[in-house]
Enzyme design. Structure first.
Site, PDB file in Angstrom:
ATOM      1  N   HIS A 154      -3.029  -5.391  -1.240  1.00 36.18           N
ATOM      2  CA  HIS A 154      -4.342  -5.680  -0.671  1.00 36.18           C
ATOM      3  C   HIS A 154      -4.969  -6.886  -1.357  1.00 36.18           C
ATOM      4  O   HIS A 154      -4.495  -7.337  -2.403  1.00 36.18           O
ATOM      5  CB  HIS A 154      -5.271  -4.469  -0.794  1.00 36.18           C
ATOM      6  CG  HIS A 154      -5.022  -3.414   0.226  1.00 36.18           C
ATOM      7  ND1 HIS A 154      -4.086  -2.420   0.044  1.00 36.18           N
ATOM      8  CD2 HIS A 154      -5.573  -3.190   1.454  1.00 36.18           C
ATOM      9  CE1 HIS A 154      -4.074  -1.633   1.111  1.00 36.18           C
ATOM     10  NE2 HIS A 154      -4.965  -2.079   1.975  1.00 36.18           N
ATOM     11  N   LYS A 158     -10.519  -5.566  -3.327  1.00 40.32           N
ATOM     12  CA  LYS A 158     -10.453  -4.123  -3.089  1.00 40.32           C
ATOM     13  C   LYS A 158     -10.722  -3.372  -4.382  1.00 40.32           C
ATOM     14  O   LYS A 158     -10.138  -3.673  -5.426  1.00 40.32           O
ATOM     15  CB  LYS A 158      -9.095  -3.731  -2.503  1.00 40.32           C
ATOM     16  CG  LYS A 158      -9.022  -2.264  -2.086  1.00 40.32           C
ATOM     17  CD  LYS A 158      -7.787  -1.992  -1.248  1.00 40.32           C
ATOM     18  CE  LYS A 158      -7.657  -0.511  -0.889  1.00 40.32           C
ATOM     19  NZ  LYS A 158      -8.830  -0.033  -0.107  1.00 40.32           N
TER      20      LYS A 158
END
EC number: 1.17.1.8
Length: 266
Positions: A154, A158
């Site tokens: 990600h 995040k």
């Protein structure tokens, strides 16, 4: 026409949900942000880039929930549970896409959803939820002869790790194999850590750049390997999925549902 309110309306996901809801023919009845947010009072449609809606971003949770059929929430577990509690009191549906719930927080969500229909899913993507079904079938077929490792990637903003989607993938595989995910999940290997056990499910996390989300589950056997991957190119699939869930959940019986229910995959 479903009346949708969006929590976190000024954020990246909130903006895409507003656009997706409009494209799906839904009414944006409310837009919510935290008290003191700089966008409070601004037109939610203008912030989302889809034109004026005549709906000002508000910091009044009760008023926003009162005016909707369903609230869509992509925030944090703490905020989501507060929103779920208010929705339960006002008998309004809710769709939650927040990730990072502890077992205790999820149990509280189940309890609150006894009053209203609610969807709680770590990933609203149709493709990811098809992957969940595939993983269950593959794990059952392969049994204990293949080692299972999960890698998720990600963006560098995040906040939680591993992702809720990766955890759910691990849970699906563990359930199919008759294992307790919380007992067999391995999140860290370093130094002389011994041989890999047959039961463990490895979980590796990568963070960097602007990766929307990538998940790969490896089933590794002797002389062969199966990889099941999903790559998100844009957040729009999550926003479209959340709107689909919102349209589906209104009018359902009270209870906590997931995207497998929404998509008819169970």
């Amino acid at each position: 026409m479903t009346k949708i309110a969006v929590c976190g309306a000024a954020g990246r996901m909130g903006q895409r949900i507003i656009v997706a809801a409009r494209e799906a023919g839904c009414t944006i009845s409310g837009a919510l942000e935290r008290p003191g947010h700089e966008m409070v009072g601004q037109d939610a449609g203008l912030i989302a880039g889809c034109g004026a809606l005549g709906v000002a971003i508000s910091d009044d949770l009760n008023a926003v929930v009162e005016g909707c059929d369903v609230l869509i929430d992509f925030t944090t577990p703490k905020v989501s549970l507060k929103n779920l509690e208010v929705c339960a009191l006002k008998k309004k549906s809710i769709v939650i896409g927040s990730t990072g719930f502890t077992p205790e927080e999820r149990a509280l969500a189940v309890e609150l959803a006894r009053e209203i229909p609610a969807v709680l899913a770590p990933n609203m993507s149709v493709g990811v939820n098809v992957c969940f079904k595939i993983l269950k079938d593959v794990a059952k077929t392969l049994g204990d002869d293949f080692d299972v490792e999960i890698v998720e990637l990600h963006h560098n903003k995040k906040k939680d790790a591993p992702s809720g989607t990766a955890v759910r993938m691990g849970e699906v595989v563990a359930e199919a194999l008759g294992r307790d995910y919380n007992k067999v999940a391995t999140y860290h290997r370093e130094g002389i850590c011994g041989e890999r056990t047959k039961e463990e499910i490895g979980m590796q996390t990568v963070r960097g750049g602007d990766i929307v989300g990538e998940h790969t589950v490896y089933f590794i056997g002797m002389g062969e390997r199966i990889e099941i991957s999903h790559r998100a190119m844009t957040r729009d699939m999550f926003s479209r999925g959340s709107v689909r869930a919102a349209q589906w959940v209104v009018g359902k019986a009270p209870g906590l549902y997931d995207m497998q229910d929404v998509l008819g995959l169970k």
